[in-house]
Design an enzyme around this catalytic site. Structure first.
Site, PDB file in Angstrom:
ATOM      1  N   HIS A 187      56.465  37.531  48.428  1.00 63.64           N
ATOM      2  CA  HIS A 187      56.023  36.109  49.995  1.00 63.64           C
ATOM      3  C   HIS A 187      55.767  36.631  51.177  1.00 63.64           C
ATOM      4  O   HIS A 187      54.999  36.390  51.615  1.00 63.64           O
ATOM      5  CB  HIS A 187      57.160  35.363  49.522  1.00 63.64           C
ATOM      6  CG  HIS A 187      56.976  34.791  47.974  1.00 63.64           C
ATOM      7  ND1 HIS A 187      55.972  33.516  48.352  1.00 63.64           N
ATOM      8  CD2 HIS A 187      57.573  34.121  47.223  1.00 63.64           C
ATOM      9  CE1 HIS A 187      56.285  33.132  46.662  1.00 63.64           C
ATOM     10  NE2 HIS A 187      57.357  33.191  46.378  1.00 63.64           N
ATOM     11  N   SER A 232      62.016  29.490  45.974  1.00 65.57           N
ATOM     12  CA  SER A 232      62.661  31.125  45.362  1.00 65.57           C
ATOM     13  C   SER A 232      63.333  31.810  44.707  1.00 65.57           C
ATOM     14  O   SER A 232      64.541  30.544  45.394  1.00 65.57           O
ATOM     15  CB  SER A 232      61.386  31.539  46.319  1.00 65.57           C
ATOM     16  OG  SER A 232      60.470  31.332  46.688  1.00 65.57           O
TER      17      SER A 232
END
Length: 479
Positions: free
Chosen positions: A424, A308
């Site tokens: 997340h 990410s």
């Protein structure tokens, strides 16, 4: 981008009279004849899209103010409710017929209160949701509302947005969404949308797209029957032996491993296609469904992780470095003899890091202290520091340490400051590992100095981690 889309949708190249569009909006809310409602809703949506941005804002403000709830009625019902007396000691039980009658009065007023607390514009939202292309309209309408709120925080628009967001969240529940694996065999129009809406790692050409949809790769999208041929959100997955440490490992044109050898499903891009659905966490459900599908089809895959971006890190760091530099200059002017500095002053660098930066930096990036040197390097033209092995070596320790601090300690309302981290972590992931020079693209260097992070979804702990983060803001980290 939103306004370009709406002009295409409407097909109008002129602006209708504002009062006419306002009147059609009123009819769309008040009309009782079902057979005429579709025509009126079509007329209103076309009229809305023909308006200038200024007149759209004006119309939406009219909707928020003139079609709000009736507060006089609410106050009257509250007076009635507060005027009732409970004769029974237990509000949830009735002991005799009189108590039953008393509670029926409570139930009636409570029902009327629930109805009175619904704004009138609810009617418009619900009618549009049941209208062909109405859900798409509502998504574009909310995108406009969010844009207007970004310009000016108007309380009535904030309430309107809150109501519409709540409605959209209910209408876009996983029960009504369709999960579809997007492949090279899908329609050209759908593939074009994937290229257009890819927000994390732009798709450079058709070969790049074909690779992302080919062997060793997966792309899943959530679709809604009311918006055919267009995913609301999609996720790109790489099937690998191990968790990737750089985006180059995922995107470069190298042969994929045989799928039966894959032990890791790596999510490297999640993109939403509808700005009007901001804040509605469809990604959470998409990730869970995707994990379920991959585990079913490939039981040997045991690790589910991300690679990410850290989009807010460099902005946070440069702001810190700049403010500390300014404070240092002010303190030097006020304390010429070297007295104690400001209580707000903080040296972001360890002594060894400062020394290494000063010794490694060319004269052109010199500064009064290590933080100034670091600021000069990170803001250099064309990221020149990335071309020097010596500078990379000097910058790695402080950047990695400060990035860990940014992810793990910097908070906003008790949650992670970084938007991707917050996404997340609230979905039940844990922070696994920071990766140095994982994204050398201009975007990657601009956002996070090239650093990326792996979040890992441990299937058996997803709900536990999500609940812990939601209730206390705490999360698990293995860095």
């Amino acid at each position: 981008m939103i306004h370009a889309a709406t002009s295409v949708l409407s097909g109008n190249h002129y602006e209708r009279n504002f009062d006419i569009v306002k009147e059609s909006m009123g009819l769309a809310i008040s009309l009782n004849k079902t057979e005429s409602l579709d025509v009126v809703l079509d007329d209103f949506s076309e009229g809305y899209f023909s308006l200038s941005n200024e007149n759209r804002k004006k119309l939406v403000t009219v909707l928020a103010k003139e079609y709000d709830l009736n507060r006089i009625q609410v106050r009257e019902l509250l007076k009635q409710y507060l005027g009732l007396e409970l004769r029974s000691g237990n509000e949830g039980e009735s002991s005799n017929v009189d108590d039953e009658n008393m509670f029926s009065t409570f139930y009636r007023i409570e029902r009327n209160l629930r109805q009175a607390l619904k704004p009138t514009y609810n009617v418009l939202f619900e009618r549009l949701n049941n209208h062909p292309a109405g859900l798409k309209f509502l998504s574009l309408l909310r995108a406009d509302i969010l844009s207007f709120l970004g310009e000016e925080n108007i309380p009535c628009l904030r309430a309107l947005d809150s109501c519409l967001k709540e409605k959209l969240s209910a209408w876009l529940s996983p029960a009504v969404l369709e999960l579809h694996q997007i492949t090279w065999d899908d329609s050209a129009s759908l593939l074009e949308k994937i290229v257009t809406y890819e927000a994390v790692h732009p798709i450079s050409n058709l070969l790049d797209l074909k690779r992302r949809l080919g062997v060793g790769r997966r792309c899943f999208g959530y679709f809604h029957p009311a918006i055919p041929g267009e995913p609301l959100i999609f996720i790109e997955v790489a099937l690998l032996k191990n968790v990737a440490q750089t985006i180059q490992e995922v995107l470069l044109d190298v042969p994929s491993i045989p799928e039966h050898e894959a032990a890791c499903a790596l999510f490297y891009s999640i993109s939403s296609t509808q700005p009007g659905l901001a804040g509605i966490n469809l990604g959470k459900f998409l990730i869970k469904r995707m994990i379920t599908l991959v585990k079913r089809d490939m039981p040997q895959v045991s690790t589910f992780a991300t690679l990410s971006p850290i989009p807010g890190f460099m902005q946070w760091l440069l702001s810190k470095l700049a403010s500390q530099s300014v404070m240092a200059k002010v303190d030097n002017m006020e304390q010429p003899t070297g007295g104690p500095g400001s209580a707000f002053q903080e040296n972001l660098l360890e002594p060894d890091e400062e020394r290494m930066l000063k010794n490694s930096s060319p004269v052109t990036y010199a500064g009064k202290n290590g933080m100034e040197v670091m600021l000069n390097l990170l803001t250099s033209k064309n990221y020149e520091w990335t071309s020097s092995a010596e500078l990379l070596s000097a910058l790695k320790p402080p950047l990695m340490r400060l990035c860990a601090r940014y992810l793990l300690q910097e908070k906003k309302r008790g949650k992670a400051l970084d938007s991707v981290a917050n996404f997340h972590l609230q979905n039940g992931a844990m922070v696994e590992r920071l990766n140095w020079m994982a994204d050398r693209s201009e975007k990657g260097l601009h956002q996070s100095g090239g650093i990326m992070v792996n979040y890992v979804y441990r299937v058996e702990y997803i709900e536990q981690y999500a609940q812990s983060y939601f209730s206390t803001g705490t999360y698990t980290c293995f860095m």
